[in-house]
Design a protein around this motif. Sequence first.
Motif, PDB file in Angstrom:
ATOM      1  N   LYS A 164       0.821  -1.210   0.000  1.00  0.00           N
ATOM      2  CA  LYS A 164       0.000   0.000   0.000  1.00  0.00           C
ATOM      3  C   LYS A 164       0.860   1.267   0.000  1.00  0.00           C
ATOM      4  N   ARG A 165       2.126   1.107  -0.395  1.00  0.00           N
ATOM      5  CA  ARG A 165       3.065   2.217  -0.307  1.00  0.00           C
ATOM      6  C   ARG A 165       2.587   3.442  -1.091  1.00  0.00           C
ATOM      7  N   HIS A 166       1.946   3.221  -2.243  1.00  0.00           N
ATOM      8  CA  HIS A 166       1.526   4.340  -3.094  1.00  0.00           C
ATOM      9  C   HIS A 166       0.476   5.212  -2.416  1.00  0.00           C
ATOM     10  N   TYR A 167      -0.232   4.659  -1.416  1.00  0.00           N
ATOM     11  CA  TYR A 167      -1.221   5.460  -0.696  1.00  0.00           C
ATOM     12  C   TYR A 167      -0.591   6.349   0.373  1.00  0.00           C
ATOM     13  N   PHE A 168       0.662   6.062   0.730  1.00  0.00           N
ATOM     14  CA  PHE A 168       1.295   6.744   1.858  1.00  0.00           C
ATOM     15  C   PHE A 168       2.432   7.673   1.437  1.00  0.00           C
ATOM     16  N   THR A 169       2.606   7.885   0.135  1.00  0.00           N
ATOM     17  CA  THR A 169       3.738   8.692  -0.334  1.00  0.00           C
ATOM     18  C   THR A 169       3.670  10.137   0.155  1.00  0.00           C
ATOM     19  N   LYS A 170       2.454  10.700   0.245  1.00  0.00           N
ATOM     20  CA  LYS A 170       2.306  12.095   0.655  1.00  0.00           C
ATOM     21  C   LYS A 170       1.561  12.213   1.980  1.00  0.00           C
ATOM     22  N   LEU A 171       1.632  11.148   2.768  1.00  0.00           N
ATOM     23  CA  LEU A 171       0.902  11.123   4.039  1.00  0.00           C
ATOM     24  C   LEU A 171       1.630  11.963   5.080  1.00  0.00           C
ATOM     25  N   GLU A 172       0.933  12.911   5.664  1.00  0.00           N
ATOM     26  CA  GLU A 172       1.490  13.747   6.730  1.00  0.00           C
ATOM     27  C   GLU A 172       0.547  13.696   7.931  1.00  0.00           C
ATOM     28  N   LEU A 173       1.015  13.026   8.991  1.00  0.00           N
ATOM     29  CA  LEU A 173       0.196  12.883  10.188  1.00  0.00           C
ATOM     30  C   LEU A 173       0.291  14.131  11.063  1.00  0.00           C
ATOM     31  N   ASP A 174      -0.805  14.432  11.764  1.00  0.00           N
ATOM     32  CA  ASP A 174      -0.768  15.559  12.703  1.00  0.00           C
ATOM     33  C   ASP A 174      -0.186  15.091  14.034  1.00  0.00           C
ATOM     34  N   GLU A 175      -0.215  15.957  15.033  1.00  0.00           N
ATOM     35  CA  GLU A 175       0.407  15.633  16.311  1.00  0.00           C
ATOM     36  C   GLU A 175      -0.286  14.474  17.032  1.00  0.00           C
ATOM     37  N   ASP A 176      -1.543  14.202  16.668  1.00  0.00           N
ATOM     38  CA  ASP A 176      -2.270  13.083  17.273  1.00  0.00           C
ATOM     39  C   ASP A 176      -2.178  11.812  16.447  1.00  0.00           C
ATOM     40  N   GLY A 177      -1.385  11.863  15.369  1.00  0.00           N
ATOM     41  CA  GLY A 177      -1.213  10.683  14.538  1.00  0.00           C
ATOM     42  C   GLY A 177      -2.332  10.461  13.541  1.00  0.00           C
ATOM     43  N   PHE A 178      -3.047  11.532  13.182  1.00  0.00           N
ATOM     44  CA  PHE A 178      -4.170  11.427  12.250  1.00  0.00           C
ATOM     45  C   PHE A 178      -3.835  12.077  10.913  1.00  0.00           C
ATOM     46  N   TYR A 179      -4.415  11.503   9.875  1.00  0.00           N
ATOM     47  CA  TYR A 179      -4.400  12.112   8.544  1.00  0.00           C
ATOM     48  C   TYR A 179      -5.801  11.977   7.958  1.00  0.00           C
ATOM     49  N   ILE A 180      -6.318  13.058   7.374  1.00  0.00           N
ATOM     50  CA  ILE A 180      -7.643  13.029   6.760  1.00  0.00           C
ATOM     51  C   ILE A 180      -7.508  13.454   5.307  1.00  0.00           C
ATOM     52  N   SER A 181      -7.995  12.631   4.418  1.00  0.00           N
ATOM     53  CA  SER A 181      -7.863  12.885   2.982  1.00  0.00           C
ATOM     54  C   SER A 181      -8.855  13.937   2.515  1.00  0.00           C
ATOM     55  N   ASN A 182      -8.688  14.357   1.268  1.00  0.00           N
ATOM     56  CA  ASN A 182      -9.695  15.201   0.622  1.00  0.00           C
ATOM     57  C   ASN A 182     -10.904  14.348   0.240  1.00  0.00           C
ATOM     58  N   PRO A 183     -12.066  14.960   0.076  1.00  0.00           N
ATOM     59  CA  PRO A 183     -13.258  14.185  -0.329  1.00  0.00           C
ATOM     60  C   PRO A 183     -13.069  13.545  -1.701  1.00  0.00           C
ATOM     61  N   TYR A 184     -13.676  12.401  -1.888  1.00  0.00           N
ATOM     62  CA  TYR A 184     -13.619  11.679  -3.162  1.00  0.00           C
ATOM     63  C   TYR A 184     -14.850  10.779  -3.269  1.00  0.00           C
ATOM     64  N   ILE A 185     -15.074  10.213  -4.458  1.00  0.00           N
ATOM     65  CA  ILE A 185     -16.166   9.265  -4.660  1.00  0.00           C
ATOM     66  C   ILE A 185     -15.654   7.869  -4.331  1.00  0.00           C
ATOM     67  N   HIS A 186     -16.287   7.208  -3.380  1.00  0.00           N
ATOM     68  CA  HIS A 186     -15.821   5.898  -2.944  1.00  0.00           C
ATOM     69  C   HIS A 186     -16.095   4.848  -4.011  1.00  0.00           C
ATOM     70  N   TYR A 187     -15.114   4.006  -4.257  1.00  0.00           N
ATOM     71  CA  TYR A 187     -15.232   3.030  -5.340  1.00  0.00           C
ATOM     72  C   TYR A 187     -16.244   1.930  -5.027  1.00  0.00           C
ATOM     73  N   ARG A 188     -16.584   1.728  -3.765  1.00  0.00           N
ATOM     74  CA  ARG A 188     -17.555   0.697  -3.407  1.00  0.00           C
ATOM     75  C   ARG A 188     -18.980   1.229  -3.405  1.00  0.00           C
ATOM     76  N   THR A 189     -19.178   2.367  -2.749  1.00  0.00           N
ATOM     77  CA  THR A 189     -20.534   2.885  -2.549  1.00  0.00           C
ATOM     78  C   THR A 189     -20.944   3.917  -3.584  1.00  0.00           C
ATOM     79  N   GLY A 190     -19.964   4.562  -4.249  1.00  0.00           N
ATOM     80  CA  GLY A 190     -20.281   5.622  -5.195  1.00  0.00           C
ATOM     81  C   GLY A 190     -20.707   6.911  -4.524  1.00  0.00           C
ATOM     82  N   LYS A 191     -20.475   7.034  -3.201  1.00  0.00           N
ATOM     83  CA  LYS A 191     -20.888   8.227  -2.462  1.00  0.00           C
ATOM     84  C   LYS A 191     -19.661   9.035  -2.034  1.00  0.00           C
ATOM     85  N   ALA A 192     -19.916  10.301  -1.719  1.00  0.00           N
ATOM     86  CA  ALA A 192     -18.836  11.175  -1.266  1.00  0.00           C
ATOM     87  C   ALA A 192     -18.248  10.628   0.035  1.00  0.00           C
TER      88      ALA A 192
END
Length: 288
Positions: free
Chosen positions: A75-103
Amino acid sequence: MKVVINLYKKHQMTVDNYITTAIKNAPQEYIEHADEILKKYTFLQLVYSVDEGYHQVSPVICRQRKETFNIGSDKRHYFTKLELDEDGFYISNPYIHYRTGKASITVVRKLNGIYYIFDCNLITVLEELHLIEYNSTHHKFKQAVYMLGSGLLVAISLALLFYGGYKFVMIFFGENIDFFHDIFKAIIAATLGIAIFDLAKQIIEHEVIFHSFTHDEAREYKVLGKFLVSIIIALLIETLMVVFKIALEDYKDMQAAFFLLIGTTAMFVGLAYFYKTIIGRCEVKEEE
């Protein structure tokens, strides 16, 4: 999708805090308690874990099933630009989910050397925070009703178009033909068929396929305006046909044709006023 993303961006801090707080409060053995967590937090769609070498080390746990075939995948390609905050969290930008088709958005939390990935249904989060009004059962029922109604309108429009085509063909192959009467009948049927089909298309596009969470007043008026234009065109054609028939047969009835022309002209003027005032005002509000 656009409305959901704009709402998320407007209330991003609130939404992000709500999600991260929920994940913090959940049992930290996320994979072992995945079923319990997914049941409690309805906005979560799935969860799985990745080690520090960016290899998946757990099944993808969804609400209805577990998928094990991706265990060990890179899964390395998903973590290339991952920047965690001080609590160890990262939140992506909104996207259309490939399973549900929803935001959706993806939340990553690093805990004890393991990355835990949570896919979140953005619509459900906004609903829980009362930022949108959305009920899936009500929406599905309303969608079914709109689909049934628009389907009937499409069938009616096709019947009118076929009738118009039939009347046109019979001009050349039928008997006892009144050319002007039949040709205008064909034109009127085709015009009404197109008008009704356009109305059905607008309903399908905006209420069945692409559901909007906001009340777009201008769009509704524009749909009504387009339908009225087609109807008035059909009436004008019918008026023209009546004038021609009276002119060819009996001038004594010309007064009736005159009143008919006044009526259709008044409708045309009313439509122009409708466009200038109602639709124009809505477009100005949108620009503001």
